[in-house]
Design an enzyme around this catalytic site. Structure first.
Site, PDB file in Angstrom:
ATOM      1  N   ASP A 223      30.329  28.419  53.491  1.00  0.00           N
ATOM      2  CA  ASP A 223      30.919  28.963  52.277  1.00  0.00           C
ATOM      3  C   ASP A 223      29.919  29.761  51.443  1.00  0.00           C
ATOM      4  O   ASP A 223      28.706  29.557  51.547  1.00  0.00           O
ATOM      5  CB  ASP A 223      31.493  27.835  51.414  1.00  0.00           C
ATOM      6  CG  ASP A 223      32.617  27.088  52.104  1.00  0.00           C
ATOM      7  OD1 ASP A 223      33.307  27.705  52.920  1.00  0.00           O
ATOM      8  OD2 ASP A 223      32.795  25.888  51.815  1.00  0.00           O
ATOM      9  N   LYS A 224      30.439  30.622  50.597  1.00  0.00           N
ATOM     10  CA  LYS A 224      29.608  31.473  49.736  1.00  0.00           C
ATOM     11  C   LYS A 224      28.568  30.668  48.966  1.00  0.00           C
ATOM     12  O   LYS A 224      27.390  31.023  48.933  1.00  0.00           O
ATOM     13  CB  LYS A 224      30.510  32.226  48.754  1.00  0.00           C
ATOM     14  CG  LYS A 224      29.755  33.002  47.673  1.00  0.00           C
ATOM     15  CD  LYS A 224      30.706  33.616  46.660  1.00  0.00           C
ATOM     16  CE  LYS A 224      29.951  34.299  45.534  1.00  0.00           C
ATOM     17  NZ  LYS A 224      30.861  34.875  44.507  1.00  0.00           N
TER      18      LYS A 224
END
Length: 343
Positions: free
Chosen positions: A155-156
């Site tokens: 994820d970011k």
């Protein structure tokens, strides 16, 4: 931005389909405009309503109103008077933290806040934009959908290790290990509360929430989610929070985040799964100030992909890589250690 052209009514033949969404079988009745606002990135409810009024949105191939209630298996399409964005990836001179590289692969330590691959709302500044600048002719795999070299993703706002393939053979070989669950992946997470058991295993089928597809839910029914297993071990109990180690047996979207929320211990500062509020201790005084200072040190959840192990595509030797917690993550752990020590 997507949907900017929705106020302009166009003839049917001039429209290009941008979205095609099939409602899940568990979808509860929901207004069309609200449903689309949850499924179309960077689109406000007002723009969605303008698009519906402009007849750019159809349900089951029929023009409908914003008040239409979406039902299970409805097919929603959104079309605009211009073709979808070109999938060409723009090379960008973004520094990469490469901790290992050879002729067929490299290991990158991704910082918190970097998106892995381009998508709506994040066409630039991603890991992929950086990779195509620094490396030529990276493989795209069988789908070829603008993700050169990418075997897996995180994820970011999760930091840590990613393996990148430099050849088609390496991509296929590594992808097979992920599919077979023979890759070793260890994460560190700071979670709310102290877990009852020092070690444990979380099992729960993971699937998208019927009302908000950004959120993953846990289901008993395996037809509603994919089999997922997370093994955890407490590294450091800190009274109100715990630093834990997680080993993934499977690799589902948001697996650790959803599993920890499921057992009542959301990841610290996880805005999607409720960890960005004070869940243990009092909500005032010095304690509240300390927690808010910790929140301010991270842009998102306190989750780090710490280690990665796999069989090398050509040498067939086992490779193992490890990285330390990012400075801001470690600073949060230090603050909690200091706080509980003097209380």
């Amino acid at each position: 931005m997507l949907l900017n052209d929705l106020e302009i009514t166009s003839e049917e033949d001039d429209l290009f389909e941008h979205y095609r969404i099939v409602a899940d079988k568990g979808q509860s009745l929901m207004r069309l405009d609200k449903y689309l606002s949850l499924h179309v990135a960077n689109a406000s409810r007002t723009k969605i309503q303008n698009g519906i009024d402009a007849e750019a949105v159809k349900v089951n191939d029929q023009i409908t109103k914003a008040s239409y209630k979406i039902k299970p298996f409805d097919v929603v399409t959104l079309s605009l008077p211009h073709p979808p964005r070109d999938t060409e990836i723009i090379p960008e001179n973004i520094p990469l933290d490469i901790i290992y590289e050879d002729d067929v692969l490299l290991i990158v330590n991704k910082p918190t806040g970097m998106v892995v691959h381009p998508a709506y709302g994040n066409w630039t500044g991603t890991l992929i934009n950086a990779l195509v600048y620094h490396f030529q002719n990276l493989p795209t795999g069988r789908n070829g959908e603008g993700r050169p070299g990418l075997v897996h993703r995180i994820d970011k706002d999760t930091s840590g290790l990613l393996v990148i393939a430099k050849t088609e053979f390496a991509m296929t070989f590594l992808a097979r290990q992920f599919s077979d669950h023979t890759i070793e992946r260890t994460y560190n997470a700071l979670v709310w509360g102290e877990l009852k058991e020092e070690k444990g295993t979380i099992r729960g089928n993971i699937g998208r929430n019927a009302k908000d597809r950004r959120v993953m839910d846990i289901f008993d029914d395996e037809t509603q989610g994919k089999h997922a297993v997370t093994h955890y071990e407490v590294v450091k109990p800190l009274r109100y929070v715990s630093l834990i180690k997680c080993n993934l047996e499977t690799g589902r979207t948001h697996q650790i985040r959803a599993h920890m929320k499921h057992i009542g211990h959301p990841i610290f500062n996880d805005t999607v799964y409720g960890g960005d509020k004070i869940l243990r201790g009092i909500s005032n005084g010095n304690y509240k100030t300390m927690v808010e200072n910790c929140f301010s040190l991270l842009p998102g959840q306190a989750l780090h992909a710490k280690s990665l192990g796999f069989v090398h595509p050509t040498t067939k030797q086992w490779l193992q890589f490890d990285t330390e917690l990012p400075e801001n993550f470690q600073a949060i752990v230090n603050k909690w250690e200091n706080y509980v020590q003097y209380q």
